[in-house]
Design a protein around this motif. Structure first.
Motif, PDB file in Angstrom:
ATOM      1  N   LEU A  10      84.681  65.080  17.883  1.00 24.27           N
ATOM      2  CA  LEU A  10      84.544  63.635  18.337  1.00 24.27           C
ATOM      3  C   LEU A  10      83.875  63.631  19.644  1.00 24.27           C
ATOM      4  O   LEU A  10      83.880  64.349  20.501  1.00 24.27           O
ATOM      5  CB  LEU A  10      86.028  63.242  18.123  1.00 24.27           C
ATOM      6  CG  LEU A  10      86.677  62.737  16.917  1.00 24.27           C
ATOM      7  CD1 LEU A  10      86.991  64.163  16.107  1.00 24.27           C
ATOM      8  CD2 LEU A  10      88.027  62.253  17.179  1.00 24.27           C
ATOM      9  N   GLY A  11      83.059  62.460  19.557  1.00 27.88           N
ATOM     10  CA  GLY A  11      82.522  62.113  20.930  1.00 27.88           C
ATOM     11  C   GLY A  11      83.763  61.251  21.737  1.00 27.88           C
ATOM     12  O   GLY A  11      84.207  60.480  21.258  1.00 27.88           O
ATOM     13  N   HIS A  12      83.553  61.533  22.919  1.00 23.84           N
ATOM     14  CA  HIS A  12      84.608  60.724  23.699  1.00 23.84           C
ATOM     15  C   HIS A  12      83.723  60.261  25.494  1.00 23.84           C
ATOM     16  O   HIS A  12      83.328  61.274  25.708  1.00 23.84           O
ATOM     17  CB  HIS A  12      85.818  61.415  23.992  1.00 23.84           C
ATOM     18  CG  HIS A  12      86.727  60.658  24.788  1.00 23.84           C
ATOM     19  ND1 HIS A  12      87.305  61.175  25.991  1.00 23.84           N
ATOM     20  CD2 HIS A  12      87.183  59.395  24.920  1.00 23.84           C
ATOM     21  CE1 HIS A  12      88.166  60.453  26.760  1.00 23.84           C
ATOM     22  NE2 HIS A  12      87.821  59.511  26.212  1.00 23.84           N
ATOM     23  N   ILE A  13      83.918  59.338  25.504  1.00 27.81           N
ATOM     24  CA  ILE A  13      83.388  58.689  27.043  1.00 27.81           C
ATOM     25  C   ILE A  13      84.601  57.842  27.488  1.00 27.81           C
ATOM     26  O   ILE A  13      85.062  56.803  26.855  1.00 27.81           O
ATOM     27  CB  ILE A  13      82.221  57.959  26.952  1.00 27.81           C
ATOM     28  CG1 ILE A  13      81.719  57.811  28.408  1.00 27.81           C
ATOM     29  CG2 ILE A  13      82.187  56.825  26.161  1.00 27.81           C
ATOM     30  CD1 ILE A  13      80.432  57.298  28.554  1.00 27.81           C
ATOM     31  N   ALA A 353      92.629  63.255  14.444  1.00 26.06           N
ATOM     32  CA  ALA A 353      91.757  64.381  15.116  1.00 26.06           C
ATOM     33  C   ALA A 353      92.330  64.352  16.825  1.00 26.06           C
ATOM     34  O   ALA A 353      92.613  65.482  17.356  1.00 26.06           O
ATOM     35  CB  ALA A 353      90.454  64.120  15.172  1.00 26.06           C
ATOM     36  N   ALA A 354      92.593  63.265  17.716  1.00 25.47           N
ATOM     37  CA  ALA A 354      92.870  63.185  18.620  1.00 25.47           C
ATOM     38  C   ALA A 354      94.298  63.573  19.352  1.00 25.47           C
ATOM     39  O   ALA A 354      94.384  64.684  20.151  1.00 25.47           O
ATOM     40  CB  ALA A 354      92.583  61.835  19.480  1.00 25.47           C
ATOM     41  N   ALA A 355      94.816  63.328  18.258  1.00 27.12           N
ATOM     42  CA  ALA A 355      96.587  63.849  18.391  1.00 27.12           C
ATOM     43  C   ALA A 355      96.610  65.274  18.265  1.00 27.12           C
ATOM     44  O   ALA A 355      97.415  65.912  19.047  1.00 27.12           O
ATOM     45  CB  ALA A 355      97.569  63.174  17.702  1.00 27.12           C
ATOM     46  N   ARG A 356      95.759  65.566  17.412  1.00 28.06           N
ATOM     47  CA  ARG A 356      95.913  67.228  17.326  1.00 28.06           C
ATOM     48  C   ARG A 356      94.970  68.185  18.183  1.00 28.06           C
ATOM     49  O   ARG A 356      95.337  69.398  18.233  1.00 28.06           O
ATOM     50  CB  ARG A 356      95.604  67.672  15.753  1.00 28.06           C
ATOM     51  CG  ARG A 356      96.773  67.087  14.596  1.00 28.06           C
ATOM     52  CD  ARG A 356      96.316  67.271  13.299  1.00 28.06           C
ATOM     53  NE  ARG A 356      96.235  68.733  13.101  1.00 28.06           N
ATOM     54  CZ  ARG A 356      97.569  69.614  12.867  1.00 28.06           C
ATOM     55  NH1 ARG A 356      98.693  68.863  13.068  1.00 28.06           N
ATOM     56  NH2 ARG A 356      97.455  70.864  12.807  1.00 28.06           N
ATOM     57  N   PRO A 358      94.038  69.377  21.769  1.00 26.51           N
ATOM     58  CA  PRO A 358      94.793  69.594  23.030  1.00 26.51           C
ATOM     59  C   PRO A 358      94.008  68.632  24.108  1.00 26.51           C
ATOM     60  O   PRO A 358      94.552  67.981  24.714  1.00 26.51           O
ATOM     61  CB  PRO A 358      95.282  70.584  23.264  1.00 26.51           C
ATOM     62  CG  PRO A 358      95.321  71.485  22.209  1.00 26.51           C
ATOM     63  CD  PRO A 358      94.420  70.933  21.142  1.00 26.51           C
ATOM     64  N   THR A 359      92.698  68.736  24.046  1.00 28.44           N
ATOM     65  CA  THR A 359      91.965  68.362  25.245  1.00 28.44           C
ATOM     66  C   THR A 359      91.771  66.787  25.004  1.00 28.44           C
ATOM     67  O   THR A 359      91.984  66.156  25.968  1.00 28.44           O
ATOM     68  CB  THR A 359      90.499  69.060  25.332  1.00 28.44           C
ATOM     69  OG1 THR A 359      90.571  70.485  25.403  1.00 28.44           O
ATOM     70  CG2 THR A 359      89.522  68.502  26.329  1.00 28.44           C
ATOM     71  N   LEU A 360      91.498  66.412  23.791  1.00 26.01           N
ATOM     72  CA  LEU A 360      91.189  64.955  23.521  1.00 26.01           C
ATOM     73  C   LEU A 360      92.704  64.372  23.521  1.00 26.01           C
ATOM     74  O   LEU A 360      92.774  63.150  24.111  1.00 26.01           O
ATOM     75  CB  LEU A 360      90.734  64.678  22.390  1.00 26.01           C
ATOM     76  CG  LEU A 360      89.994  63.562  21.860  1.00 26.01           C
ATOM     77  CD1 LEU A 360      89.184  62.870  23.219  1.00 26.01           C
ATOM     78  CD2 LEU A 360      89.093  63.432  20.670  1.00 26.01           C
ATOM     79  N   ARG A 361      93.742  65.087  23.169  1.00 29.44           N
ATOM     80  CA  ARG A 361      94.940  64.248  23.358  1.00 29.44           C
ATOM     81  C   ARG A 361      95.158  63.969  24.654  1.00 29.44           C
ATOM     82  O   ARG A 361      95.712  62.822  24.774  1.00 29.44           O
ATOM     83  CB  ARG A 361      96.118  65.385  22.707  1.00 29.44           C
ATOM     84  CG  ARG A 361      97.477  64.596  22.719  1.00 29.44           C
ATOM     85  CD  ARG A 361      98.359  65.831  21.998  1.00 29.44           C
ATOM     86  NE  ARG A 361      99.936  65.353  22.243  1.00 29.44           N
ATOM     87  CZ  ARG A 361     100.626  64.885  21.147  1.00 29.44           C
ATOM     88  NH1 ARG A 361      99.889  64.683  19.971  1.00 29.44           N
ATOM     89  NH2 ARG A 361     101.763  64.595  21.118  1.00 29.44           N
ATOM     90  N   LYS A 362      95.107  64.975  25.520  1.00 30.77           N
ATOM     91  CA  LYS A 362      95.444  64.742  26.948  1.00 30.77           C
ATOM     92  C   LYS A 362      94.654  63.763  27.686  1.00 30.77           C
ATOM     93  O   LYS A 362      94.963  62.841  28.257  1.00 30.77           O
ATOM     94  CB  LYS A 362      95.351  65.929  27.693  1.00 30.77           C
ATOM     95  CG  LYS A 362      95.662  65.854  29.387  1.00 30.77           C
ATOM     96  CD  LYS A 362      95.531  67.271  29.960  1.00 30.77           C
ATOM     97  CE  LYS A 362      95.878  67.138  31.434  1.00 30.77           C
ATOM     98  NZ  LYS A 362      95.597  68.389  32.012  1.00 30.77           N
TER      99      LYS A 362
END
Length: 393
Positions: A10-13, A353-356, A358-362
């Motif tokens: 996933l992309g995230h900014i 996806a984000a919840a699972r 760790p990096t994106l969840r945080k």
């Protein structure tokens, strides 16, 4: 089942939002209230379900997951029923008031007393399907001619649904953004009235009216919630839905919710806008399966709200659409089954996806106390496409 979400990229900014007054001024409290009063008076109005998904929340180690299901809305299958029909009604109200040189009420337009005059006013729009269907339905309700432009990838099933509502459907052999340009050009040449859910220079009132209609969803949600959600995952095409829900949530429940705007990676104009700090168009070189979100040019009016209130922008790959739709249709444990269309699961796919991961969840501040609101923007708007995706293993 979870592996595809675990491995998805996933992309995230994350940006530093600078809260201003756009959430109160782009669509005012009065704008939202007037839209709610009008729409709730229509035959067939009923609040759509807000589903609680405790089994999914537990599996994702979240406090609560809420899913606003717009599939049943007025029998049209999507939240767009709240925007296009309402904005079209206001276009007619303004034009008839000018032609008749007196104030015209929306009730007069709906009761048939001005049918001869209405028959002389053509409403037009470009659409991926749902907005045009709403406008066609609203035009039929009051007897206005309706001409809808679709791009080359809009399914024939969605085109026929608009024809069945009395609209003339014109296919433009290009992408959505080009169909918008053709709509504007031909409408200007013929004296037709564009009812668009996106804005451009000199054209902002009708998109604001569309977004005011969308606020009905948040009013219904707020009426059943005691506590503000910690997170809102909301999908974006041109941005109108995301801006309307964000602004109305700020108005109704104050600030404190973390807004996450989610887009297909194939049409990520909001992600690009967040990266550059200004409304930024991107080329759509390949159409996304999430047809209602296949938009490369953001609405400047919507961006006014999003740039002030949203800090997180996420993109999702196409590979997550089918699994998210199938999970909604065949849920965990006792969670309700939801017939969610391709565009409806954009936020759901991102959340899983984000919840699972760790990096994106945080990064998104998700934890076991998070109360996450998702907007299921459409149900089954093309039965053949839905069946093909959901029955695939």
């Amino acid at each position: 089942m979870w592996q595809i979400f675990d491995e998805a990229r996933l992309g995230h900014i994350h940006v530093n939002a600078r809260p201003g007054d756009a959430a109160e001024t782009v669509m005012t409290r009065d704008d939202f209230a007037q839209a709610a009063a009008e729409i709730s008076s229509w035959t067939g109005y009923c609040p759509t379900p807000l589903h609680h998904l405790p089994e999914l929340a537990a599996a994702l180690e979240l406090g609560e997951v809420l899913f606003k299901d717009e599939g049943p809305r007025f029998g049209l299958g999507s939240f767009k029923a709240l925007g296009g029909a309402y904005a079209g009604l206001l276009v007619l109200q303004r034009e008839l008031s000018l032609r008749l040189d007196r104030p015209v009420s929306t009730h007069e337009i709906r009761d048939g007393s001005l049918s001869a005059e209405i028959a002389q006013i053509t409403l037009t729009s470009a659409t991926d399907g749902n907005h045009g269907r709403s406008l066609a339905w609203g035009a039929r309700m009051v007897g206005a001619p309706c001409r809808i432009y679709i791009h080359k990838e809009v399914s024939e099933g969605r085109a026929q649904a608009m024809r069945d509502l009395g609209a003339e459907v014109v296919r433009v052999l290009a992408d959505y953004d080009e169909s918008v340009r053709v709509t504007r050009k031909e409408s200007e040449e013929n004296g037709w009235f564009v009812v668009s859910d996106t804005s451009w220079e000199g054209y902002t009132q009708t998109p604001r009216d569309v977004m005011a209609g969308y606020g009905v969803m948040l009013d219904e949600i707020a009426a059943t919630l005691h506590d503000r959600p910690t997170h809102l995952f909301v999908q974006a095409g041109v941005g109108g839905l995301a801006a309307a829900i964000t602004a109305r949530l700020v108005q109704k429940m104050g600030r404190g919710t973390r807004y996450v705007v989610v887009e297909p990676e194939l049409a990520a104009c909001m992600f690009a806008s967040a990266s550059s700090g200004i409304a930024t168009a991107v080329p759509v070189e390949e159409e996304t399966l999430m047809a209602g979100l296949s938009c490369g040019e953001p609405s400047p009016v919507a961006w006014e709200v999003l740039r002030e209130e949203v800090e997180d922008f996420v993109t999702v790959p196409e590979s997550l659409v089918g699994p998210a739709m199938r999970l909604a249709a065949r849920p965990l444990g006792s969670d309700p089954a939801i017939a969610a269309g391709e565009s409806a699961v954009c936020g759901l796919a991102a959340l899983i996806a984000a919840a699972r991961q760790p990096t994106l969840r945080k990064a998104l501040g998700l934890n076991e106390r998070s109360r996450v609101l998702l907007i299921g923007s459409e149900g089954v708007t093309d039965a053949d496409i839905y069946a093909q995706i959901v029955r695939t293993p």
